[in-house]
Scaffold this active site. Structure first.
Site, PDB file in Angstrom:
ATOM      1  N   LYS A 123     -27.306  -2.780   7.347  1.00  0.00           N
ATOM      2  CA  LYS A 123     -26.513  -1.185   8.102  1.00  0.00           C
ATOM      3  C   LYS A 123     -25.158  -1.263   6.871  1.00  0.00           C
ATOM      4  O   LYS A 123     -25.335  -2.898   6.370  1.00  0.00           O
ATOM      5  CB  LYS A 123     -25.787  -2.129   9.307  1.00  0.00           C
ATOM      6  CG  LYS A 123     -24.832  -3.379   9.780  1.00  0.00           C
ATOM      7  CD  LYS A 123     -25.101  -3.401  11.090  1.00  0.00           C
ATOM      8  CE  LYS A 123     -24.401  -4.862  11.443  1.00  0.00           C
ATOM      9  NZ  LYS A 123     -24.565  -5.795  13.211  1.00  0.00           N
ATOM     10  N   TYR A 173       5.141  -5.179  -5.032  1.00  0.00           N
ATOM     11  CA  TYR A 173       5.446  -3.682  -3.646  1.00  0.00           C
ATOM     12  C   TYR A 173       6.812  -5.310  -3.070  1.00  0.00           C
ATOM     13  O   TYR A 173       6.758  -6.057  -2.766  1.00  0.00           O
ATOM     14  CB  TYR A 173       4.849  -3.483  -2.911  1.00  0.00           C
ATOM     15  CG  TYR A 173       4.433  -1.632  -3.364  1.00  0.00           C
ATOM     16  CD1 TYR A 173       5.095  -1.497  -3.688  1.00  0.00           C
ATOM     17  CD2 TYR A 173       2.988  -1.710  -3.811  1.00  0.00           C
ATOM     18  CE1 TYR A 173       4.987   0.167  -3.816  1.00  0.00           C
ATOM     19  CE2 TYR A 173       2.237  -1.016  -3.947  1.00  0.00           C
ATOM     20  CZ  TYR A 173       3.272   0.619  -3.962  1.00  0.00           C
ATOM     21  OH  TYR A 173       3.135   1.687  -4.516  1.00  0.00           O
TER      22      TYR A 173
END
Ligand SMILES: *Cc1c(COP(=O)(O)O)cnc(C)c1O
Length: 386
Positions: A37, A263
């Site tokens: 998955k 940042y």
């Protein structure tokens, strides 16, 4: 040649060896239903399933109908089991592609039965019993009734009985053992009415690598195939990481002491520093939370990530590594020289689990299948900054 900023190498030799270890751990007569998955936990479901098929595996577990269809379109012909639950709109695809389904409610069984019969078809279902996960699954005391109901419906064929263990320590954990005992007791009760379904399964990777003997007829490992186990389990030494995440230095900057980087200026140079920029960001599998915490490998040395990780770029401090150049390979997950950074280590730095790390490697990162033996032949073109 295509320019590549960051890439993930999928080591098919390591995958093969992990699958052999899983096979021998499961033991003779116990089927391995490989869980692929979430694009095989970010490794590439089609490539992984093909490699596993070539090693003789015949059953694959997925999380959504779309994932099942992707495997079928790629020519995966064996059994496919959709774990968890169907959601509305998935049933047609699932039936059309002969996918087996886990069920836990009368309501779903009724609708599935009607749809299958209207197609002149039968839906193959696994009854999912909740022995302690508290998520999906029918409570054990309702299991017998639901089993009878499924058996009475002509559009359904009961092929499996399953449970899912919540404890990340598998059967080393008392909670995990209690769940398996509950499941075992239920199997014995169900057996009184009629024979058990063909496929009886409970074990994920953690259970498989901690259980002594209780395997039922099949196991459902996922993460172990990719060479990882939940952090604290010892069995991880038996396995080899399959994925490595790599990038290259694209730019340098020599900054004086006191210069903020990234940042919000969460890191400032404490001394005159050489900062290298990597074209890999949180969209590519370098977690935002690993800013100022993770380490990467360059020229065989560990260096720190400094400042915030941004969407497309990460900055590292290479002041102490002599001779770093633009174009040098940088390893975010994997080996370089004698050093190794594991997905578990990145996960710890980011306050998460290894599963989330490999699942979060974005779509723009190509997965490149390699055989460890000839890794040097596939190094992609250098991406240089403007
Ligand atoms: C994901 C999943 C697995 C595989 O778990 P791993 O920890 O990766 O081995 C097994 N069973 C179910 C129901 C799952 O959802």
């Amino acid at each position: 040649m295509r320019a590549v900023r960051a890439w993930a190498e999928i080591d098919l030799d390591a995958l093969d060896r992990n699958l052999s270890r899983i096979r021998s751990r499961a033991g003779a007569g116990c089927e391995v239903m490989l869980v692929v998955k979430a694009d095989a936990y970010g490794h590439g479901a089609v490539e992984v399933a093909r490699a596993a098929q070539a090693r003789g595996l015949r059953t694959f577990c997925v999380g959504t109908a779309e994932e099942a269809v992707e495997l079928r379109r790629a020519g995966i012909a064996g059994r496919i089991v959709l774990l968890g639950t169907l959601v509305d709109g998935e049933a047609e695809d699932v039936l059309a592609h002969g996918v087996e389904i886990c069920v836990h409610s009368s309501d779903r069984c009724l609708r599935l039965d009607e749809l299958a019969r209207s197609r002149g078809d039968r839906a193959r279902v696994h009854l999912n019993v909740d022995t302690g996960m508290g998520r999906l699954g029918v409570p054990p005391e309702r299991a017998l009734a639901l089993q009878d109901e499924i058996r009475a419906r002509r559009g359904l064929e009961l092929v499996g009985l399953m449970t899912h263990v919540a404890a990340s320590g598998g059967l080393d954990d008392p909670g995990g053992r209690a769940q398996v005992e509950r499941f075992d007791a239920l199997c014995r009760r169900l057996q009184h009415g009629a024979a058990l379904p063909r496929h009886v399964h409970a074990a994920n990777s953690a259970c498989l690598f901690t259980a002594g003997e209780r395997r039922f007829t099949a196991v459902r490992p996922g993460i172990a195939a990719f060479g990882m186990l939940p952090g604290h389990l010892a069995g991880a030494e038996l396995l080899e990481p399959v994925l490595s995440l790599r990038t290259r230095v694209v730019f340098f900057k020599d900054v004086p002491a006191g210069t903020p980087v990234g940042y919000d200026g969460t890191w400032s140079a404490a001394r005159d520093s050489r900062i290298a920029t990597l074209p890999i960001g949180y969209n590519d599998g370098m977690p935002w939370r690993s800013g100022n915490r993770a380490e990467v490998l360059v020229r065989g040395r560990r260096v720190p990530v400094v400042g915030r990780v941004s969407m497309d770029y990460t900055t590292i401090d290479v002041t102490d590594v002599v001779g770093v150049e633009v174009g040098d390979e940088v390893v975010v997950i994997g080996r370089q020289g004698d050093e190794e950074v594991t997905a578990n280590e990145v996960a710890r730095a980011a306050g998460t689990i290894a599963y989330e790390i490999t699942c979060s490697i974005g779509r723009r990162v190509p997965r490149i299948p390699v055989r460890s033996s000839d890794r040097d032949a596939i190094v992609p073109a250098v991406a240089r900054s403007g």
